[in-house]
Design a protein around this motif. Structure first.
Motif, mmCIF file in Angstrom:
data_model
loop_
_atom_site.group_PDB
_atom_site.id
_atom_site.type_symbol
_atom_site.label_atom_id
_atom_site.label_comp_id
_atom_site.label_asym_id
_atom_site.label_seq_id
_atom_site.Cartn_x
_atom_site.Cartn_y
_atom_site.Cartn_z
ATOM 1 N N LEU A 82 0.817 -1.211 0.000
ATOM 2 C CA LEU A 82 0.000 0.000 0.000
ATOM 3 C C LEU A 82 0.852 1.263 0.000
ATOM 4 C CD1 LEU A 82 -2.756 -1.163 2.482
ATOM 5 C CD2 LEU A 82 -2.991 -0.870 0.000
ATOM 6 N N ASP A 87 0.793 2.694 -3.399
ATOM 7 C CA ASP A 87 -0.483 3.135 -3.967
ATOM 8 C C ASP A 87 -0.773 4.562 -3.523
ATOM 9 O OD1 ASP A 87 -2.978 3.178 -5.246
ATOM 10 O OD2 ASP A 87 -3.984 2.296 -3.504
ATOM 11 N N GLY A 114 -4.315 5.943 -3.896
ATOM 12 C CA GLY A 114 -5.404 5.338 -3.130
ATOM 13 C C GLY A 114 -6.399 4.568 -3.983
ATOM 14 N N LYS A 165 -8.585 -0.624 -2.443
ATOM 15 C CA LYS A 165 -9.333 -0.695 -1.177
ATOM 16 C C LYS A 165 -8.761 -1.864 -0.390
ATOM 17 C CE LYS A 165 -14.013 -1.258 0.645
ATOM 18 N NZ LYS A 165 -15.449 -1.372 0.292
ATOM 19 N N VAL A 166 -8.409 -1.617 0.862
ATOM 20 C CA VAL A 166 -7.785 -2.664 1.672
ATOM 21 C C VAL A 166 -8.795 -3.242 2.662
ATOM 22 C CG1 VAL A 166 -6.812 -1.015 3.323
ATOM 23 C CG2 VAL A 166 -5.840 -3.280 3.141
ATOM 24 N N LYS A 180 -3.328 3.462 7.475
ATOM 25 C CA LYS A 180 -3.883 4.825 7.492
ATOM 26 C C LYS A 180 -2.846 5.847 7.034
ATOM 27 C CE LYS A 180 -7.496 4.066 10.890
ATOM 28 N NZ LYS A 180 -8.067 4.429 12.194
ATOM 29 N N HIS A 184 -4.893 5.137 3.124
ATOM 30 C CA HIS A 184 -5.960 4.158 2.944
ATOM 31 C C HIS A 184 -6.740 4.019 4.247
ATOM 32 C CE1 HIS A 184 -3.024 3.142 -0.162
ATOM 33 N NE2 HIS A 184 -4.047 2.653 -0.843
ATOM 34 N N GLU A 185 -8.001 3.723 4.136
ATOM 35 C CA GLU A 185 -8.824 3.455 5.314
ATOM 36 C C GLU A 185 -9.036 1.950 5.380
ATOM 37 O OE1 GLU A 185 -10.342 4.057 8.796
ATOM 38 O OE2 GLU A 185 -9.551 5.739 7.622
#
Length: 165
Positions: free
Chosen positions: A107, A110, A113, A116-117, A152, A156-157
């Motif tokens: 990640l 990325d 973004g 999606k994780v 985070k 990414h969330e």
């Protein structure tokens, strides 16, 4: 250019996250990595790089022994229709890794973004989680809470939910 493991470690250090890394011969499958059991405590990951029909990408990180129903997972992760495995070119473009080295640490590459994780809730029951540090020639151990902080910090969330059977 994708980040190198040393850049990952510097990023983690900058966040105040302590990790332990053990070098080993290249591991391409969960079966390969199970030869290290006993040497590296904690939960060990299996990572699925998936895409849906609208070219949305997902990184699903589960425990190495988890069973995932690929015919039904799209209902859980919010995909548009059924998912398939992302192509190696997309994997390199988005996460900066090759097949056999897919990792939640990808990640860091990325920056837009686009991925999606999803972290499986069963995996997240472990206090320590192990993943490849952008190469399948090492395993990095990180605390569960620090893993969430890392995700985070990459913009990414993390979505923590039960995706394993």
């Amino acid at each position: 250019m994708p980040k190198h493991p040393d850049e990952l470690f510097a990023f983690l250090e900058g966040l105040g996250i302590a990790v332990a890394t053990k070098a080993h011969p290249p591991l391409f499958t969960v079966a390969d990595s199970q030869s290290l059991r006993g040497e590296i405590p904690g939960g060990h990951t299996k990572n699925l790089f998936l895409k849906d029909k609208k070219d949305n990408f997902f990184l699903v990180t589960v425990d190495e022994d988890a069973a995932v129903d690929l015919k039904q997972i799209h209902h859980l992760i919010g995909a548009s229709g059924r998912v398939s495995f992302g192509k190696p070119e997309a994997l390199m473009e988005l996460l900066g890794v090759v097949p056999g080295a897919v990792t939640v640490f990808g990640l860091i590459n990325d920056s837009e973004g686009r991925v999606k994780v999803i972290l499986d809730s069963t995996l997240m029951e472990n206090a320590v989680i192990n993943a490849h540090p952008l190469t399948n020639e090492a395993t990095t151990s990180i605390s569960r809470d620090d893993l969430v902080a890392f995700v985070k910090a990459t913009g990414h969330e993390p979505v923590i939910l039960k995706v394993s059977a």
